[in-house]
Design a protein around this motif. Structure first.
Motif, PDB file in Angstrom:
ATOM      1  N   LEU A  28       0.837  -1.205   0.000  1.00  0.00           N
ATOM      2  CA  LEU A  28       0.000   0.000   0.000  1.00  0.00           C
ATOM      3  C   LEU A  28       0.869   1.251   0.000  1.00  0.00           C
ATOM      4  CD1 LEU A  28      -2.898  -1.155   2.325  1.00  0.00           C
ATOM      5  CD2 LEU A  28      -3.004  -0.644  -0.127  1.00  0.00           C
ATOM      6  N   GLU A  29       2.024   1.158   0.668  1.00  0.00           N
ATOM      7  CA  GLU A  29       2.964   2.274   0.650  1.00  0.00           C
ATOM      8  C   GLU A  29       3.502   2.481  -0.775  1.00  0.00           C
ATOM      9  OE1 GLU A  29       6.905   3.034   3.225  1.00  0.00           O
ATOM     10  OE2 GLU A  29       5.189   2.180   4.311  1.00  0.00           O
ATOM     11  N   LEU A  30       3.827   1.369  -1.412  1.00  0.00           N
ATOM     12  CA  LEU A  30       4.372   1.415  -2.769  1.00  0.00           C
ATOM     13  C   LEU A  30       3.416   2.128  -3.735  1.00  0.00           C
ATOM     14  CD1 LEU A  30       6.770   0.249  -4.523  1.00  0.00           C
ATOM     15  CD2 LEU A  30       5.260  -1.677  -5.010  1.00  0.00           C
ATOM     16  N   VAL A  31       2.113   1.882  -3.601  1.00  0.00           N
ATOM     17  CA  VAL A  31       1.150   2.511  -4.517  1.00  0.00           C
ATOM     18  C   VAL A  31       0.497   3.752  -3.888  1.00  0.00           C
ATOM     19  CG1 VAL A  31       0.681   0.375  -5.758  1.00  0.00           C
ATOM     20  CG2 VAL A  31      -0.791   1.003  -3.836  1.00  0.00           C
ATOM     21  N   GLU A  32       1.078   4.206  -2.761  1.00  0.00           N
ATOM     22  CA  GLU A  32       0.634   5.436  -2.082  1.00  0.00           C
ATOM     23  C   GLU A  32      -0.839   5.392  -1.691  1.00  0.00           C
ATOM     24  OE1 GLU A  32       2.057   8.168  -5.011  1.00  0.00           O
ATOM     25  OE2 GLU A  32       4.054   8.227  -4.143  1.00  0.00           O
ATOM     26  N   MET A  33      -1.249   4.260  -1.059  1.00  0.00           N
ATOM     27  CA  MET A  33      -2.633   4.093  -0.628  1.00  0.00           C
ATOM     28  C   MET A  33      -2.717   3.755   0.867  1.00  0.00           C
ATOM     29  SD  MET A  33      -4.975   4.670  -2.925  1.00  0.00           S
ATOM     30  CE  MET A  33      -6.359   3.686  -2.364  1.00  0.00           C
ATOM     31  N   THR A  34      -1.653   4.040   1.610  1.00  0.00           N
ATOM     32  CA  THR A  34      -1.587   3.684   3.025  1.00  0.00           C
ATOM     33  C   THR A  34      -2.781   4.207   3.823  1.00  0.00           C
ATOM     34  OG1 THR A  34       0.810   3.716   2.886  1.00  0.00           O
ATOM     35  CG2 THR A  34      -0.131   3.812   5.092  1.00  0.00           C
ATOM     36  N   THR A  35      -3.176   5.445   3.567  1.00  0.00           N
ATOM     37  CA  THR A  35      -4.238   6.044   4.379  1.00  0.00           C
ATOM     38  C   THR A  35      -5.621   5.467   4.062  1.00  0.00           C
ATOM     39  OG1 THR A  35      -4.416   7.848   2.795  1.00  0.00           O
ATOM     40  CG2 THR A  35      -3.034   8.238   4.712  1.00  0.00           C
ATOM     41  N   PHE A  36      -5.708   4.596   3.048  1.00  0.00           N
ATOM     42  CA  PHE A  36      -7.000   4.024   2.669  1.00  0.00           C
ATOM     43  C   PHE A  36      -7.145   2.559   3.091  1.00  0.00           C
ATOM     44  CE2 PHE A  36      -6.025   7.487  -0.204  1.00  0.00           C
ATOM     45  CZ  PHE A  36      -7.198   8.212  -0.227  1.00  0.00           C
ATOM     46  N   ALA A  37      -6.201   2.085   3.890  1.00  0.00           N
ATOM     47  CA  ALA A  37      -6.124   0.644   4.198  1.00  0.00           C
ATOM     48  C   ALA A  37      -7.412   0.071   4.785  1.00  0.00           C
ATOM     49  CB  ALA A  37      -4.964   0.378   5.151  1.00  0.00           C
ATOM     50  N   ASP A  38      -8.139   0.859   5.578  1.00  0.00           N
ATOM     51  CA  ASP A  38      -9.322   0.322   6.257  1.00  0.00           C
ATOM     52  C   ASP A  38     -10.629   0.587   5.519  1.00  0.00           C
ATOM     53  OD1 ASP A  38      -8.005  -0.813   8.540  1.00  0.00           O
ATOM     54  OD2 ASP A  38      -7.517   1.262   9.115  1.00  0.00           O
ATOM     55  N   ARG A  39     -10.522   1.183   4.342  1.00  0.00           N
ATOM     56  CA  ARG A  39     -11.753   1.451   3.577  1.00  0.00           C
ATOM     57  C   ARG A  39     -12.191   0.221   2.776  1.00  0.00           C
ATOM     58  NH1 ARG A  39     -12.092   7.480   1.180  1.00  0.00           N
ATOM     59  NH2 ARG A  39     -10.934   8.564   2.828  1.00  0.00           N
ATOM     60  N   LYS A  40     -13.448   0.267   2.340  1.00  0.00           N
ATOM     61  CA  LYS A  40     -13.959  -0.746   1.418  1.00  0.00           C
ATOM     62  C   LYS A  40     -13.840  -0.191  -0.011  1.00  0.00           C
ATOM     63  CE  LYS A  40     -15.515  -3.740   4.515  1.00  0.00           C
ATOM     64  NZ  LYS A  40     -16.883  -3.667   5.055  1.00  0.00           N
ATOM     65  N   PRO A  41     -13.741  -1.087  -0.997  1.00  0.00           N
ATOM     66  CA  PRO A  41     -13.554  -0.631  -2.386  1.00  0.00           C
ATOM     67  C   PRO A  41     -14.576   0.410  -2.852  1.00  0.00           C
ATOM     68  CG  PRO A  41     -13.202  -2.976  -2.266  1.00  0.00           C
ATOM     69  CD  PRO A  41     -13.660  -2.552  -0.897  1.00  0.00           C
ATOM     70  N   ASP A  42     -15.848   0.303  -2.411  1.00  0.00           N
ATOM     71  CA  ASP A  42     -16.847   1.264  -2.907  1.00  0.00           C
ATOM     72  C   ASP A  42     -16.654   2.670  -2.330  1.00  0.00           C
ATOM     73  OD1 ASP A  42     -17.836   1.014  -0.350  1.00  0.00           O
ATOM     74  OD2 ASP A  42     -19.830   0.312  -0.943  1.00  0.00           O
ATOM     75  N   GLN A  43     -15.716   2.824  -1.413  1.00  0.00           N
ATOM     76  CA  GLN A  43     -15.401   4.166  -0.894  1.00  0.00           C
ATOM     77  C   GLN A  43     -14.177   4.751  -1.595  1.00  0.00           C
ATOM     78  OE1 GLN A  43     -15.200   2.392   3.138  1.00  0.00           O
ATOM     79  NE2 GLN A  43     -16.436   4.150   3.794  1.00  0.00           N
ATOM     80  N   LEU A  44     -13.775   4.146  -2.704  1.00  0.00           N
ATOM     81  CA  LEU A  44     -12.596   4.620  -3.441  1.00  0.00           C
ATOM     82  C   LEU A  44     -12.987   5.063  -4.846  1.00  0.00           C
ATOM     83  CD1 LEU A  44     -10.100   1.691  -2.685  1.00  0.00           C
ATOM     84  CD2 LEU A  44     -10.352   3.828  -1.397  1.00  0.00           C
ATOM     85  N   SER A  45     -12.188   5.975  -5.398  1.00  0.00           N
ATOM     86  CA  SER A  45     -12.372   6.364  -6.797  1.00  0.00           C
ATOM     87  C   SER A  45     -11.838   5.251  -7.706  1.00  0.00           C
ATOM     88  CB  SER A  45     -11.605   7.654  -7.078  1.00  0.00           C
ATOM     89  OG  SER A  45     -10.216   7.390  -7.073  1.00  0.00           O
ATOM     90  N   GLY A  46     -12.127   5.368  -9.000  1.00  0.00           N
ATOM     91  CA  GLY A  46     -11.644   4.377  -9.968  1.00  0.00           C
ATOM     92  C   GLY A  46     -10.127   4.250  -9.951  1.00  0.00           C
ATOM     93  N   GLY A  47      -9.444   5.391  -9.913  1.00  0.00           N
ATOM     94  CA  GLY A  47      -7.982   5.375  -9.916  1.00  0.00           C
ATOM     95  C   GLY A  47      -7.418   4.739  -8.645  1.00  0.00           C
ATOM     96  N   GLN A  48      -8.093   5.001  -7.518  1.00  0.00           N
ATOM     97  CA  GLN A  48      -7.640   4.407  -6.245  1.00  0.00           C
ATOM     98  C   GLN A  48      -7.862   2.895  -6.251  1.00  0.00           C
ATOM     99  OE1 GLN A  48     -10.012   6.860  -3.661  1.00  0.00           O
ATOM    100  NE2 GLN A  48      -8.339   8.325  -3.308  1.00  0.00           N
ATOM    101  N   GLN A  49      -9.003   2.463  -6.786  1.00  0.00           N
ATOM    102  CA  GLN A  49      -9.258   1.018  -6.868  1.00  0.00           C
ATOM    103  C   GLN A  49      -8.195   0.342  -7.721  1.00  0.00           C
ATOM    104  OE1 GLN A  49     -13.270  -0.302  -7.697  1.00  0.00           O
ATOM    105  NE2 GLN A  49     -14.142   1.570  -6.842  1.00  0.00           N
ATOM    106  N   GLN A  50      -7.771   1.059  -8.769  1.00  0.00           N
ATOM    107  CA  GLN A  50      -6.764   0.501  -9.642  1.00  0.00           C
ATOM    108  C   GLN A  50      -5.414   0.345  -8.942  1.00  0.00           C
ATOM    109  OE1 GLN A  50      -6.836   2.516 -13.298  1.00  0.00           O
ATOM    110  NE2 GLN A  50      -6.790   0.499 -14.219  1.00  0.00           N
ATOM    111  N   ARG A  51      -5.072   1.315  -8.097  1.00  0.00           N
ATOM    112  CA  ARG A  51      -3.834   1.197  -7.323  1.00  0.00           C
ATOM    113  C   ARG A  51      -3.888  -0.004  -6.390  1.00  0.00           C
ATOM    114  NH1 ARG A  51      -0.973   6.300  -6.748  1.00  0.00           N
ATOM    115  NH2 ARG A  51      -1.862   7.673  -8.299  1.00  0.00           N
TER     116      ARG A  51
END
Ligand code: ADP
Ligand code: ADP
Length: 225
Positions: free
Chosen positions: A118-141
């Motif tokens: 998650l650090e590698l794709v810069e998504m650390t702060t989203f670790a506890d979210r569910k996919p439907d709470q993410l944008s398309g680009g974030q889901q892709q990461r």
């Protein structure tokens, strides 16, 4: 040496020859784009390399070893799909760690490696979210992190950017190139977009009618100055 080599690789679906005895040696650590019109055999080629589709004939060699008959998880390859296919009921962290859970890795180790990814794709702060709470680009990461956690030698991407808006697409291209540099693994990226191939590829492989029509550096393939 992790060179991937296709030797007379063939796929038939009944009477349809989708991939017709193609041979190619991919450079280790390179970014190859598989380009060509719809139906020319790109996805079938990628799915055979990943092990999601049986080989009809020929062989797939990774570092000299024939992996054609190994299950997907044992090949040293990982695939990221167009429609990300994240599990909606799992958090981002658990989505990324999923293949490790299947492999029986214990929870502390799973969480540690998922954290790294998650650090590698810069998504650390989203670790506890569910996919439907993410944008398309974030889901892709997240989908990228999920593919990379298995530490593949070859990452396979099937039209990974086609569902993104143009702005995000440009950002993700830069992201993919950064990952190629940082990880030193080989990328094989299927696209039908010439501009996408030009932006990303060290090497472009043009397929047409189930065969490789041309292969080489982008400037040679497009005859650019
Ligand atoms: P591309 O990815 O370049 O669009 P594909 O590899 O998906 O090409 O398809 C190559 C050819 O194989 C096409 O003619 C397609 O219709 C056919 N094909 C692909 N998958 C199947 C399948 N599961 N069953 C039958 N035919 C298929
Ligand atoms: P792509 O364009 O990315 O190759 P498609 O939309 O052609 O994907 O195919 C999606 C799915 O449908 C794949 O699993 C493929 O195997 C299957 N498929 C594609 N073409 C055919 C076909 N002619 N007959 C049966 N299944 C097919």
């Amino acid at each position: 040496d992790t060179d991937l080599e296709l030797v007379s690789l063939t796929k038939s679906y009944g009477a349809t020859v989708a991939v017709d005895a193609i041979s190619h040696q991919f450079k280790s650590g390179g970014y190859a784009c598989l380009l060509g019109p719809s139906g020319c055999g790109k996805s079938s080629t990628l799915r055979m390399i990943a092990g999601h589709e049986d080989v009809s004939d020929g062989a797939i060699l990774l570092a000299g070893r024939d992996v054609s008959y190994l299950p997907p998880a044992k090949r040293g390859t990982a695939m990221m799909f167009q429609n990300y296919a994240l599990f909606p009921h799992l958090t981002v962290r658990d989505n990324v760690a999923f293949s490790l859970r299947m492999a029986g890795v214990d929870k502390p180790e799973r969480n540690r490696r998922a954290g790294e990814m998650l650090e590698l794709v810069e998504m650390t702060t989203f670790a506890d979210r569910k996919p439907d709470q993410l944008s398309g680009g974030q889901q892709q990461r997240v989908a990228l992190a999920r593919a990379l956690i298995t530490r593949p030698q070859v990452l396979l991407l099937d039209e990974p950017l086609s569902a993104l808006d143009p702005f995000l697409r440009i950002r993700m291209r830069a992201e993919l190139k950064r990952l190629q540099r940082e990880l030193g693994i080989s990328f094989i990226h299927v696209t039908h977009g010439q501009d996408e191939a030009l932006a990303l590829a060290d090497e472009i492989i043009v397929m047409n009618n189930a065969k490789i029509e041309q292969a080489g550096p982008a400037r040679d393939v497009f005859n650019a100055p």
